[in-house]
Design a protein around this motif. Sequence first.
Motif, PDB file in Angstrom:
ATOM      1  N   VAL A  52       0.795  -1.262  -0.121  1.00  0.00           N
ATOM      2  CA  VAL A  52      -0.019   0.139   0.112  1.00  0.00           C
ATOM      3  C   VAL A  52       0.930   1.231  -0.008  1.00  0.00           C
ATOM      4  O   VAL A  52       0.500   2.238  -0.909  1.00  0.00           O
ATOM      5  N   PHE A  53       1.817   1.336   0.766  1.00  0.00           N
ATOM      6  CA  PHE A  53       2.670   2.582   1.121  1.00  0.00           C
ATOM      7  C   PHE A  53       3.417   2.660  -0.304  1.00  0.00           C
ATOM      8  O   PHE A  53       4.076   3.902  -0.808  1.00  0.00           O
ATOM      9  N   LEU A  54       3.812   1.509  -0.940  1.00  0.00           N
ATOM     10  CA  LEU A  54       4.751   1.589  -2.141  1.00  0.00           C
ATOM     11  C   LEU A  54       3.821   1.980  -3.146  1.00  0.00           C
ATOM     12  O   LEU A  54       4.173   2.936  -4.000  1.00  0.00           O
ATOM     13  N   PHE A  55       2.410   1.822  -3.297  1.00  0.00           N
ATOM     14  CA  PHE A  55       1.477   2.432  -4.256  1.00  0.00           C
ATOM     15  C   PHE A  55       1.233   3.773  -4.087  1.00  0.00           C
ATOM     16  O   PHE A  55       1.298   4.696  -4.894  1.00  0.00           O
TER      17      PHE A  55
ATOM     18  N   LEU B  27      -3.433   9.870  -7.300  1.00  0.00           N
ATOM     19  CA  LEU B  27      -4.523  10.060  -6.212  1.00  0.00           C
ATOM     20  C   LEU B  27      -4.391  11.883  -5.742  1.00  0.00           C
ATOM     21  O   LEU B  27      -5.647  12.085  -5.629  1.00  0.00           O
ATOM     22  N   LEU B  28      -3.600  12.386  -5.785  1.00  0.00           N
ATOM     23  CA  LEU B  28      -3.722  13.800  -5.671  1.00  0.00           C
ATOM     24  C   LEU B  28      -4.440  14.495  -6.655  1.00  0.00           C
ATOM     25  O   LEU B  28      -5.394  15.427  -6.428  1.00  0.00           O
ATOM     26  N   SER B  29      -4.140  14.313  -8.097  1.00  0.00           N
ATOM     27  CA  SER B  29      -4.863  14.677  -8.933  1.00  0.00           C
ATOM     28  C   SER B  29      -6.290  14.551  -8.910  1.00  0.00           C
ATOM     29  O   SER B  29      -7.373  15.435  -9.062  1.00  0.00           O
TER      30      SER B  29
ATOM     31  N   LEU C 113     -12.862   5.475  -7.406  1.00  0.00           N
ATOM     32  CA  LEU C 113     -11.539   5.928  -8.206  1.00  0.00           C
ATOM     33  C   LEU C 113     -10.482   6.185  -7.266  1.00  0.00           C
ATOM     34  O   LEU C 113      -9.282   5.762  -7.618  1.00  0.00           O
ATOM     35  N   ILE C 114     -10.507   6.716  -6.027  1.00  0.00           N
ATOM     36  CA  ILE C 114      -9.425   7.278  -5.328  1.00  0.00           C
ATOM     37  C   ILE C 114      -9.053   6.084  -4.291  1.00  0.00           C
ATOM     38  O   ILE C 114      -7.901   5.557  -4.057  1.00  0.00           O
TER      39      ILE C 114
END
Length: 361
Positions: A48-51, A59-61, A97-98
């Motif tokens: 998860v943290f690698l993703f 994710l920010l966008s 989607l997030i």
Amino acid sequence: MKLVTLDLQFFAGEKTEKATPKKRQDARKKGQVAKSQDVNTAVGLLAVFLFLLFGGPYLLSKLTSLLKHSFQVYMLMDLSEPSIHYILIELLKELALIIGPIMLVALTAGVAANYFQVGFLFSTEAIQMKLEKIDPIKGFKRIFSLRSVVEFLKSILKICIVGIITFLVIWISLNDILTLSQLSIGSAFAFLADLTVKMGLYAGSALLFLALLDYLYQKYDFEKNIRMSKQDIKDEYKNSEGDPLIKSKIKQKQREMAMSRMMQEVPNADVIITNPTHYAIALKYDETKYDAPYVVAKGVDFVAQKIKFVAKENEVITIENRPLARALYSQSEIGDVIPEEFFKAVAEILAYVYRTKQHVK
């Protein structure tokens, strides 16, 4: 003597032997395998943290787009039942989607970690309802068992390690943290996100290392729990291969039946060739069946004496020929035609037998 017997029984019942393949297969069917749940947790956390590290811009966008759209469109819409329903559906789609990719990565990592540990395994044994699972005495024993103590110490160790790693990451970045008030909101959020991902990656790596050690322990504990005693191995062999005593009786019965069938053929023989005491071969010539004489019975010692006895009762001629009897016994089987090198010797014997029968008549 009794003490020695008790000692032998004790050692026979002590579980010192490695589990057999059948024992392992039976345990696997029940869902009993060497597996560490910590490996699944650590791999999932690290994945998860690698993703988040590589998929952070995506994710920010998506999050920025959701916020802008919410303030620019949703806030200006008239609140009514249809509009609220529409806004809720659209927000759920954007959130999917997030959050969806994060959940998918965690699920994939958990399944992969589980597969690499135990392979493909489906068993309903663990979820079956059993009264012993709600037995308070056994539950009390499980709570204060060695396994529970080990699990408790593992949990304390994991908490300590995660706490130490978090503290070190924050301590190293303390100067930057103290200057957050001087940064813009976007830069501050970016810094905190980067700091969070760092703590997650370091903690996940440390937990993965501990999980590998835990897997080795679980494997050792599993091997210890499925050990078998010598008596268990014997019992398993009896159940899978059959009791040796019963098998020997079956073989003895088969030999007796084969002997009975063989003795029934002796009266039909043309001649019995003997050693004279140790070997006896019963031969018959039937031109409609074979082109040469064939063996209908043979035996040594007791069986040879029985063949001669049956032959005498049925007036079958017995001929003594030691070398021929031994050779035929070693080179011929019941129902087989005699070897070609003995044709001449046997033909002379059969000719003598036929002349004798005609003379008697």
